[in-house]
Design a protein around this motif. Structure first.
Motif: not given
Length: 381
Positions: A116-139
């Motif tokens: 749940f925390i990872m999803y919120l982090m990745m949604i925040s990064r996508i919304t801000d047009r930022k990369a989330y490769r590291t947390v995405g691969l971990f998820w």
């Protein structure tokens, strides 16, 4: 957006309560139909509210959708542990009865909190047009390991004869992280793959002068041995040391629910080659693949070991299959170190990546050693 997703996800409580108090909604096929319908409605909801400013990344909808299901998993774990009630009694009987096993309860806690925390982090990064490769691969590594062990354990364990229609929804949660992993692995990396002088200096040092890497090599060798041992136990190898380990240290590996055995086989057939590859990557400079693969595997191992350690200690595990009290400290220490080893390797690669980069040739370099370069120039003259 992440705040809105967080709040909307808790509307799952209303859906669960309505199904729990309505007998017509508790039939096995009705549960499947409602599950599919809810997933479709949640997707359409997020699709419609983002039409004015659509996300550039389609995985946004996966993460938003899965936030909703994370709440359901957390409620399931809390209700099985007797902390709350009134939401999941029907599902325990006619939905997925294997969710009441100790392994599945720990799995649901991980999904309801960590994912749940990872999803919120990745949604925040996508919304801000930022990369989330590291947390995405971990998820992706975490959820792929989660669902592959879960589905295989259901089919091969004692609940294989109690598969209900709702079981088939689990394949969605296996296919989506696979798609996410493929998508993330094929995207441009957020760090350069080619180094210069610093990379050359780092790669010229022998292992004995790299104490951090030397320690990681020792931990990886220990993890490889531990993986082989437990894999042989899961395969019913007729070796004396396997019988001793099973009887005196981890009888949980033979729990008839099937999840511990399937996890050991996953680690043996999939994790063992990766541990060997990481060992090679710490010895051979220039392995650029280490940065992504270590993060993916770290996510998988942390999730697996969380569920395994928690399941072996949980009150719902039958007493004969719990860790013996006289071996508790040793077994817990071994399992925690086993879980942390891939994480430490991933942190090492991320924090100081020079050893794992390709070296760019300096001006005037041809890639040949000095003596060969001089001979070539002499022949040309």
């Amino acid at each position: 957006m992440e705040t809105f997703v967080f709040l909307f996800s808790f509307t799952a409580l209303g859906v669960l309560y309505a199904m729990n108090v309505t007998p017509e909604f508790q039939e096995p096929y009705v549960i499947l139909e409602i599950g599919v319908a809810v997933l479709v409605v949640v997707f359409l909801f997020y699709f419609l509210i983002t039409r004015g400013n659509p996300p550039k990344d389609l995985l946004f909808f996966v993460f938003a959708e899965f936030c909703f299901t994370c709440v359901i998993d957390l409620v399931s774990a809390l209700e099985y542990d007797g902390i709350i009630s009134g939401f999941m009694e029907f599902y325990q009987k006619t939905g997925e009865p294997y969710l009441g096993t100790s392994y599945a309860i720990m799995m649901c806690y991980w999904d309801g909190v960590a994912h749940f925390i990872m999803y919120l982090m990745m949604i925040s990064r996508i919304t801000d047009r930022k990369a989330y490769r590291t947390v995405g691969l971990f998820w992706a590594g975490s959820l792929c390991a989660n669902m592959s062990v879960f589905i295989s354990g259901i089919v091969s364990g004692k609940y294989g004869s109690e598969i209900r229609p709702a079981f088939w929804l689990n394949f969605l949660f296996l296919l989506m992280p696979i798609w996410g992993a493929v998508s993330l692995f094929t995207r441009p990396r957020d760090r350069p793959l080619i180094g210069g002088y610093n990379a050359q200096q780092a790669q010229s040092m022998k292992l004995i002068w790299r104490p951090q890497d030397l320690l990681l090599v020792v931990l990886l060798l220990a993890a490889i041995a531990f993986t082989i041992l437990r894999g042989l136990v899961a395969l019913d190898a007729p070796l004396e040391f396997c019988s001793i380990y099973l009887r005196q240290y981890e009888p949980y590996l033979k729990d008839p629910v099937g999840f511990p055995r399937v996890m050991m086989l996953h680690q043996f057939f999939y994790g063992l080659p990766l541990l060997g590859a990481f060992l090679y990557g710490l010895l051979k400079p220039g392995c650029t693949w280490m940065s992504d693969l270590t993060i993916f595997f770290a996510g998988a191992m942390i999730q697996c070991q969380w569920a395994h350690i928690g399941g072996s200690l949980h009150a719902r595990t039958a007493a004969p299959f719990r860790i013996p009290s006289d071996a508790l400290c040793l077994v817990l220490t071994a399992n925690v170190l086993y879980a942390l080893t891939p994480v430490l390797v991933a942190l090492r690669v991320r924090s100081n990546p020079y050893f794992f980069l390709k070296i760019a040739p300096f001006p005037g370099q041809t890639g040949l050693p000095n003596s060969e370069e001089k001979d070539t120039k002499y022949k040309e003259k």
